[in-house]
Design an enzyme around this catalytic site. Structure first.
Site, PDB file in Angstrom:
ATOM      1  N   ARG A   5       0.814  -1.224   0.000  1.00 38.57           N
ATOM      2  CA  ARG A   5       0.000   0.000   0.000  1.00 38.57           C
ATOM      3  C   ARG A   5       0.843   1.267   0.000  1.00 38.57           C
ATOM      4  NH1 ARG A   5      -5.511  -0.327   1.908  1.00 38.57           N
ATOM      5  NH2 ARG A   5      -6.291  -2.231   0.988  1.00 38.57           N
ATOM      6  N   ARG A  44      -3.924   6.697   0.508  1.00 37.20           N
ATOM      7  CA  ARG A  44      -4.467   7.946   1.057  1.00 37.20           C
ATOM      8  C   ARG A  44      -3.508   8.748   1.916  1.00 37.20           C
ATOM      9  NH1 ARG A  44      -9.843   4.846   2.755  1.00 37.20           N
ATOM     10  NH2 ARG A  44      -8.097   3.543   3.369  1.00 37.20           N
ATOM     11  N   TYR A  89     -14.289 -12.589   0.618  1.00 42.01           N
ATOM     12  CA  TYR A  89     -15.019 -11.371   0.263  1.00 42.01           C
ATOM     13  C   TYR A  89     -16.219 -11.678  -0.629  1.00 42.01           C
ATOM     14  CZ  TYR A  89     -11.361  -8.391   2.225  1.00 42.01           C
ATOM     15  OH  TYR A  89     -10.493  -7.760   3.085  1.00 42.01           O
TER      16      TYR A  89
END
Ligand SMILES: Cc1c2[nH]c(c1CCC(=O)O)Cc1[nH]c(c(CCC(=O)O)c1C)Cc1[nH]c(c(CCC(=O)O)c1C)Cc1[nH]c(c(C)c1CCC(=O)O)C2
Length: 358
Positions: free
Chosen positions: A35, A39, A165
């Protein structure tokens, strides 16, 4: 022509990440972070706002290529990891996906019965993922031109984690429904896992053909399983994916990451033939992994993402302990899980300086 080819072979040999994955104890070790695009970077947030939703960002090659390269430019990482998501594969198989604000991923409707399984279009998946493959091509071309020592990593979710998921329809819990189904109807769950293993192998092969130089298989929820289930739903599918990828692209190294596997990491590393590296999660003792995993297999990891948030002396001590445990063996410095949004970018720069100093 011949000398061009020679030159590009020499360049590939010189990429520190690829040398470590080939079994060389490169020191200081190559470094990248799970990652690393995300953000916590203002330049990511700007592109994310431009794209609108997250799936649009993953499927717009210009924007996805740009965010893939952002952390390489800012920090000088040894690898770029394709900007996409493990849930793009179920999306490409026809299961609608959205990332709801503050809610995480939602796959709706969930896949829980034979009809839902039959409705998945695995054959069309690689074609629907074409924008992601185009991102791979663009990033690879940009790296060759601008950062020839930096390797491009492609990836996919491992069948068990992706199945979690797909069955649950969302993250955030402990995937009890998926894990219960695996016991109650192993024939059905096994069909889902096999279908995912095939689609995952095809998808990884397509990424290698588009220019990915290493591939990583993320099994984030592997650690939820007891040993019998871990062997069946984590090790066997990873071995099937590795076999299929290796048959087509033996030159592309594969990194396996069965997160929170604990002592099962040793069996995973031994039984998934053809792996070149295994990822250590945050809870793993690197000194234990160093003796449990064959000396020619690279280890990757495993600084606590929260030590990176804290920075300073606490982070330094943790990073140095990992370096000390890994010295002398093939190793790739990384976190034990992904960078979290509250991470100060200056702490990443501090970590890079520390690792580069060996
Ligand atoms: C389980 C999993 C997912 N995605 C992924 C995993 C396996 C690794 C892990 O365990 O973290 C893998 C992943 N997700 C993303 C990447 C891109 C490459 C990179 O590592 O920089 C990779 C390799 C981007 C992303 N994937 C996601 C983001 C945040 C989306 C945003 O910008 O709002 C990013 C940058 C969204 C995502 N994607 C997923 C969740 C649960 C979430 C929501 C949580 C969150 O928002 O952080 C599923």
């Amino acid at each position: 022509m011949e000398s061009d080819r020679e030159a590009s072979r020499a360049a590939a040999r010189a990429k520190p990440l690829l040398r470590a994955l080939a079994g060389e104890a490169v020191w200081p070790p190559p470094l990248w972070l799970m990652r690393q695009a995300g953000r916590y970077l203002p330049e990511y947030r700007a592109v994310r706002a431009q794209a609108g939703d997250f799936v649009a960002l993953c499927t717009t090659p210009d924007l996805a290529a740009e965010v893939t390269l952002q952390p390489v430019r800012r920090f000088g990482m040894d690898a770029a990891i394709l900007f996409s998501d493990i849930l793009i594969l179920p999306w490409a198989m026809g299961q609608p996906l959205r990332f709801a604000e503050g809610e995480g991923p939602v796959l709706d409707p969930p896949v829980r019965d034979a009809a839902a399984l039959a409705a998945l279009d695995t054959r069309a998946a690689v074609a629907r993922a074409a924008p992601v493959l185009e991102t791979v091509r663009r990033v690879r071309a940009r790296l060759e031109a601008e950062a020839p020592g930096v390797a491009l990593i492609g990836f996919a979710g491992a069948p068990f984690t992706v199945a979690c998921y797909m069955v649950e329809g969302r993250g955030g819990g402990d995937f009890a429904r998926a894990r219960e189904l695996a016991y109650r109807d192993p024939a059905w769950f096994g069909r889902l896992i096999r279908l995912l293993a095939e689609a995952t192998a095809d998808y990884l092969i397509a990424q290698a053909e588009a220019g990915a130089e290493a591939l990583m298989l993320f099994d984030s929820w592997a650690g939820l399983l007891p040993p019998s289930q871990f062997r069946r739903w984590v090790i066997e599918p990873a071995a099937a994916v590795a076999r299929a990828v290796r048959r087509r692209h033996p030159e592309v190294p594969l990194i396996g990451f069965p997160r929170l596997a604990g002592p099962m990491l040793a069996e995973y590393a031994q039984r998934v033939a053809g792996l070149r590296a295994v990822g250590m999660d945050t809870a793993m003792d690197p000194r234990w992994a160093a003796q449990a995993v064959a000396a020619d297999l690279a280890l990757q990891g495993n600084l606590d993402p929260l030590a990176l948030v804290a920075g300073g002396a606490a982070m330094e001590a943790e990073a140095r302990a990992i370096l000390a445990a890994m010295r002398g063996r093939p190793f790739v410095f990384n976190l034990g899980h992904g960078v979290v949004p509250q991470t100060p970018p200056e702490h990443v720069a501090q970590l890079v300086r520390l690792v580069r100093a060996g």
